[in-house]
Motif scaffolding. Structure first.
Motif, short mmCIF file in Angstrom:
data_model
loop_
_atom_site.label_atom_id
_atom_site.label_comp_id
_atom_site.label_asym_id
_atom_site.label_seq_id
_atom_site.Cartn_x
_atom_site.Cartn_y
_atom_site.Cartn_z
N ASN A 80 0.82 -1.21 0.00
CA ASN A 80 0.00 0.00 0.00
C ASN A 80 0.85 1.26 0.00
N LYS A 81 0.88 1.93 -1.12
CA LYS A 81 1.52 3.23 -1.25
C LYS A 81 2.92 3.26 -0.63
N ALA A 82 3.16 4.18 0.34
CA ALA A 82 4.49 4.35 0.92
C ALA A 82 4.95 3.12 1.69
N ALA A 83 4.01 2.27 2.11
CA ALA A 83 4.38 1.06 2.84
C ALA A 83 5.10 0.06 1.94
N ARG A 84 5.14 0.37 0.65
CA ARG A 84 5.88 -0.51 -0.29
C ARG A 84 7.38 -0.38 -0.06
N ASN A 85 7.87 0.83 0.11
CA ASN A 85 9.26 1.21 0.38
C ASN A 85 10.27 0.08 0.16
N PHE A 86 10.94 -0.37 1.22
CA PHE A 86 12.00 -1.38 1.09
C PHE A 86 11.46 -2.82 1.05
N SER A 87 10.16 -2.99 1.18
CA SER A 87 9.62 -4.33 1.38
C SER A 87 9.90 -5.31 0.25
N PRO A 88 9.66 -4.97 -1.03
CA PRO A 88 9.97 -5.93 -2.09
C PRO A 88 11.45 -6.30 -2.13
N LEU A 89 12.32 -5.34 -1.85
CA LEU A 89 13.76 -5.59 -1.90
C LEU A 89 14.19 -6.48 -0.75
N ALA A 90 13.66 -6.21 0.44
CA ALA A 90 13.97 -7.06 1.60
C ALA A 90 13.48 -8.48 1.34
N ALA A 91 12.28 -8.61 0.79
CA ALA A 91 11.71 -9.92 0.51
C ALA A 91 12.60 -10.71 -0.45
N MET A 92 13.11 -10.05 -1.46
CA MET A 92 13.95 -10.70 -2.46
C MET A 92 15.24 -11.23 -1.85
N ALA A 93 15.78 -10.52 -0.87
CA ALA A 93 17.09 -10.86 -0.32
C ALA A 93 17.04 -12.05 0.63
N GLY A 94 15.88 -12.35 1.20
CA GLY A 94 15.79 -13.42 2.18
C GLY A 94 15.70 -14.80 1.54
N LYS A 95 16.43 -15.74 2.08
CA LYS A 95 16.33 -17.13 1.61
C LYS A 95 14.92 -17.66 1.88
N ILE A 96 14.35 -17.27 3.01
CA ILE A 96 12.97 -17.59 3.35
C ILE A 96 12.26 -16.28 3.65
N CYS A 97 11.27 -15.92 2.85
CA CYS A 97 10.53 -14.68 3.04
C CYS A 97 9.18 -14.99 3.70
N ILE A 98 8.90 -14.26 4.79
CA ILE A 98 7.65 -14.41 5.52
C ILE A 98 6.88 -13.10 5.41
N ALA A 99 5.65 -13.18 4.92
CA ALA A 99 4.85 -11.98 4.72
C ALA A 99 3.61 -12.01 5.59
N GLN A 100 3.38 -10.92 6.33
CA GLN A 100 2.10 -10.72 6.99
C GLN A 100 1.24 -9.88 6.06
N VAL A 101 0.00 -10.30 5.83
CA VAL A 101 -0.88 -9.59 4.91
C VAL A 101 -2.17 -9.21 5.62
N GLU A 102 -2.68 -8.04 5.29
CA GLU A 102 -3.93 -7.60 5.90
C GLU A 102 -5.12 -8.38 5.35
#
Length: 260
Positions: free
Chosen positions: A193-215
């Motif tokens: 959501n808008k500014a909450a996008r910020n570093f999130s896609p990049l951080a997700a890409m860097a992790g061997k295991i990515c964990i996402a909390q979704v609304e």
């Protein structure tokens, strides 16, 4: 969980295998886009000696600041370290290691890591301690520097007919990544959501295991493919947290009524 259904039942289950000494890339910018429910679950789990990569470390009582206050973080790799008095205290007293990184460089280091790129050259930092070394990373507790940043390779490239210097920066990869998204599906496709996008896609890409909390968790096919900010190939676990979670504002700025 079967096939490519990446749902997990609870935040506690989602972070259950994040152990002591893990490295974690965390989305967020200020307090925008912080995966707070996952951070709280990690605090409850008790993992310590963590190495965190994130733009900043929240504030004293919110975001990554709650892990810091509980002495769970050994090292931070960040571009901004203001707004957190406990961060300042721990760093200057030699309790916390800090790898200070220019903001755009940090973003590219995460993106490169997630893209299989080992390193890259950038002009940012040339002629400063970022390239020349000597930035304090860990103090000894008595005002002296115990660990300083190393000197980095600088190379000259011809760009648009000019010889310019560039500094070599290593990519970042981590054991885990924690991110917050507005919406996601069972396959792990995420919309921020808008500014909450910020570093999130990049951080997700860097992790061997990515964990996402979704609304909001939806069925595969309900998300417009053109609206997906991060494809599910980068996401391994999804936990639904609802939309009524607390979202703080770091600095609320308003104008007087009738102001321009």
């Amino acid at each position: 969980m079967t096939g490519i259904d990446k749902r997990v039942a609870s935040p506690a289950e989602a972070v259950a295998d994040i152990g002591d000494g893990a490295s974690i890339a965390v989305g967020g910018f200020g307090l925008s886009g912080n995966p707070m429910i996952l951070i709280e679950a990690l605090l409850e789990r008790g993992s310590k000696d963590l190495s965190i990569v994130s733009n900043n470390c929240g504030v004293d009582d919110w975001g990554l600041g709650i892990l810091l206050a509980a002495r769970r973080i050994r090292k931070m790799t960040s571009s901004y370290v203001g707004e957190n008095k406990e961060f300042e205290r721990q760093f200057l007293s030699g309790e916390l290691e800090l790898e200070l990184t220019p903001q755009g460089t940090l973003a590219e280091k995460l993106r490169a890591g997630g893209s299989g790129i080992a390193a890259f050259f950038t002009q940012t930092g040339v002629g400063t301690q970022v390239a020349e070394g000597g930035l304090p990373r860990l103090y000894d507790g008595d005002g002296g520097v115990k660990i300083a940043s190393p000197e980095k390779e600088v190379r000259t490239f011809t760009v648009r007919g000019r010889d310019l210097e560039f500094v070599l920066e290593d990519a970042i990869t981590t054991d885990f990544a924690l991110v917050h998204a507005l919406r996601g599906d069972r396959h792990g496709n995420l919309v921020f959501n808008k500014a909450a996008r910020n570093f999130s896609p990049l951080a997700a890409m860097a992790g061997k295991i990515c964990i996402a909390q979704v609304e909001e968790l939806v069925e595969p096919g309900e998300l417009d493919p053109d609206a997906v900010h991060l494809p599910g190939i980068y996401v391994h676990r999804v936990v639904e947290v609802g939309s009524d979670i607390e979202k703080r504002i770091e600095r609320r700025t308003v104008t007087e009524k009738g102001g321009n």
